[in-house]
Design a protein around this motif. Structure first.
Motif, PDB file in Angstrom:
ATOM      1  N   GLN A 100       0.833  -1.208   0.000  1.00 25.94           N
ATOM      2  CA  GLN A 100       0.000   0.000   0.000  1.00 25.94           C
ATOM      3  C   GLN A 100       0.863   1.251   0.000  1.00 25.94           C
ATOM      4  N   HIS A 103       2.121   1.762  -3.337  1.00 21.91           N
ATOM      5  CA  HIS A 103       1.053   2.296  -4.188  1.00 21.91           C
ATOM      6  C   HIS A 103       0.809   3.776  -3.897  1.00 21.91           C
ATOM      7  N   GLU A 104       0.799   4.130  -2.597  1.00 21.67           N
ATOM      8  CA  GLU A 104       0.593   5.530  -2.226  1.00 21.67           C
ATOM      9  C   GLU A 104       1.750   6.390  -2.712  1.00 21.67           C
TER      10      GLU A 104
END
Length: 491
Positions: A100, A103-104
């Motif tokens: 995550q 992805h961020e």
């Protein structure tokens, strides 16, 4: 031990059989040995018994310790399994969090790239807006028309040099931007009272909920200034009002020259026309019976046309006299209810021909008005007659009034007394927006098909202003029109 004791006894018996008698010491020694042997055996038995109990107890303790060891081992095994499970879950969570985060980070990089692009676009837009504002400011300053923008707080946000000149205000445009509205009105009242009345009239109109466009004129000797007012909307939201001022002095001078020439021509036509009309009337009365039907019809048509011409000449002369202030007013206290009833009775036959409903909505407590009766009767007849003319069959025409302390006075007067507002409302097609500001000028109505000579509403305006009042129209396409005018009260 028991076997050893038995062996000793057998040996002693065998020895005794060989000897008749035994020595006493030997017997004592043997007995002592027996006793000691018994004691040792008892001691040994007790020792063995104690050792066996200790062994049993130790064995039980060892078994208990073994059980506890097994329990601890099972607990350790379970704790190990739970720890391994938690480690696996935490590892999965950390892996997911890492994904995550990656992805961020990718999204953040994309957003940062978009922000950089938007920033560049915004900077370009700011430059374009700045250039456009500079161009607009240059155009506003270069305009010969006065331009004023007033925000919702009543402050002038934009004003150009032409507007200052047409308002008679000193200084530069920047001196008046964002100045409190009260200070601006005080200065306007001192330098341009006509403009002050126009602005106050618009404030009253907005207070009454009317935000439509409007036009008017005021005098700033030797100038005549025409102003127009329009609401300014942004995304259908009102953000302020725009006033445009235009110097129409030359136009009014040309109009005055035209009016003077028209007045002279019409005045010169009046006497010959009156003579023609009189002769036609005499001819119709004396010779009408000897004429043929066709000749009589022609004579009647000529007489009717001549009367129309005479009425037009009289109307032009009357309007000119009102404009020049040469038509005196015979003012007296009067009942508006009586005037309205007379008007509706006179216009009722025309209304019945079109199946129109005439109604009045006058409060019973209305005080008397101070007017010229004949002139007020003509004002009401003109307005109701126009409403009948332009209202389709089956429509409704309403004539009413109300006491209005905030009614605007005439542009040529500082009259601030309480006024009575009279209105005539119809359900016709309405008045086009582009015509509303010029509707009360001479000959304007005649520019449209099916309208009269364009003098009726001009007469109404001049007659109302002669009484110190004001007349205006409110209309939306397809929703009828309402003509308002104010007259003084008899107080």
């Amino acid at each position: 031990m028991d076997e050893l004791h038995s062996l000793l006894r057998r040996q002693l018996k065998r020895y005794v059989s060989d000897q008749d008698t035994l020595p006493q010491p030997l017997i004592d020694a043997v007995n002592a040995a027996y006793q000691q042997s018994d004691a040792d055996r008892a001691t040994l038995e007790r020792s063995l018994e104690l050792t066996s109990q200790e062994l049993l107890q130790a064995n039980a303790e060892m078994r208990h310790a073994y059980l506890e060891l097994q329990q601890h081992t099972a607990a350790l095994r379970q704790a190990k399994e739970e720890l391994e499970l938690r480690v696996a879950e935490r590892t999965a969570e950390l892996r997911q969090a890492n994904e995550q985060l990656q992805h961020e980070l990718a999204e953040r990089k994309q957003v940062e790239a978009e922000l950089r692009e938007q920033k560049q676009l915004f900077e370009n837009l700011v430059i374009e807006v700045s250039d456009s504002l500079a161009e607009l400011s240059t155009l506003i300053e270069a305009s010969q028309d006065g331009i004023i923008f007033i925000n919702l707080a009543g402050q002038m946000r934009v004003i150009n040099a032409a507007a200052l000149s047409l308002l008679g205000l000193p200084g530069k445009p920047g001196d008046w931007v964002d100045r409190p509205s009260a200070q601006t009105l005080i200065a306007l009242r001192r330098h341009a009272p006509g403009a002050t009345r126009a602005i106050l009239h618009e404030i009253r109109r907005r207070r009454d909920g009317n935000t439509s466009s409007f036009e008017g004129e005021y005098r700033l000797p030797p100038r005549v200034v025409r102003w127009s007012y329009s609401p300014v909307l942004s995304a259908n939201t009102l953000i302020g009002w725009l006033f445009v001022l235009r110097d129409v002095t030359k136009e009014r001078m040309l109009e005055k020259m035209r009016d003077d020439l028209t007045y002279t021509m019409v005045h010169d036509l009046r006497n010959p026309l009156a003579a023609i009309l009189l002769n036609l009337q005499l001819l119709t009365a004396k010779e009408g019976q000897s004429l043929s039907g066709k000749q009589r019809k022609t004579l009647v048509d000529v007489l009717g046309r001549t009367r129309q011409m005479a009425n037009l000449v009289n109307a032009i002369l009357e309007v000119s006299q009102l404009e020049s202030g040469q038509l005196p007013l015979n003012q007296a206290p009067a009942s508006l209810a009586d005037l309205v009833s007379e008007t509706l009775d006179l216009e009722a036959p025309l209304a019945r021909q079109k199946n129109l409903v005439l109604k009045q909505t006058l409060p019973a407590w209305l005080p008397p008005i101070y007017v010229d009766l004949a002139m007020m009767q003509r004002i009401l007849q003109n307005l109701v007659g126009n409403a009948i003319k332009f209202t389709p069959a089956g429509g409704v025409i309403e004539l009413g009034a109300r006491l209005d302390k905030l009614s605007p006075a005439s542009p040529d007067s500082l009259n601030s007394q309480p006024m009575l507002r009279v209105f005539v409302r119809d359900s016709g097609p309405g008045v086009p927006a582009e015509l509303q500001g010029r509707l009360f000028q001479k000959f304007v109505a005649a520019q449209q098909e099916s309208r009269g000579n364009g003098l009726g509403l001009a007469f109404c305006r001049l007659a109302v202003e002669a009484h110190g009042g004001r007349i205006w129209v409110e209309s939306e396409p397809g929703r009828g029109a309402t003509f308002h005018f104010t007259v003084p009260l008899a107080i």
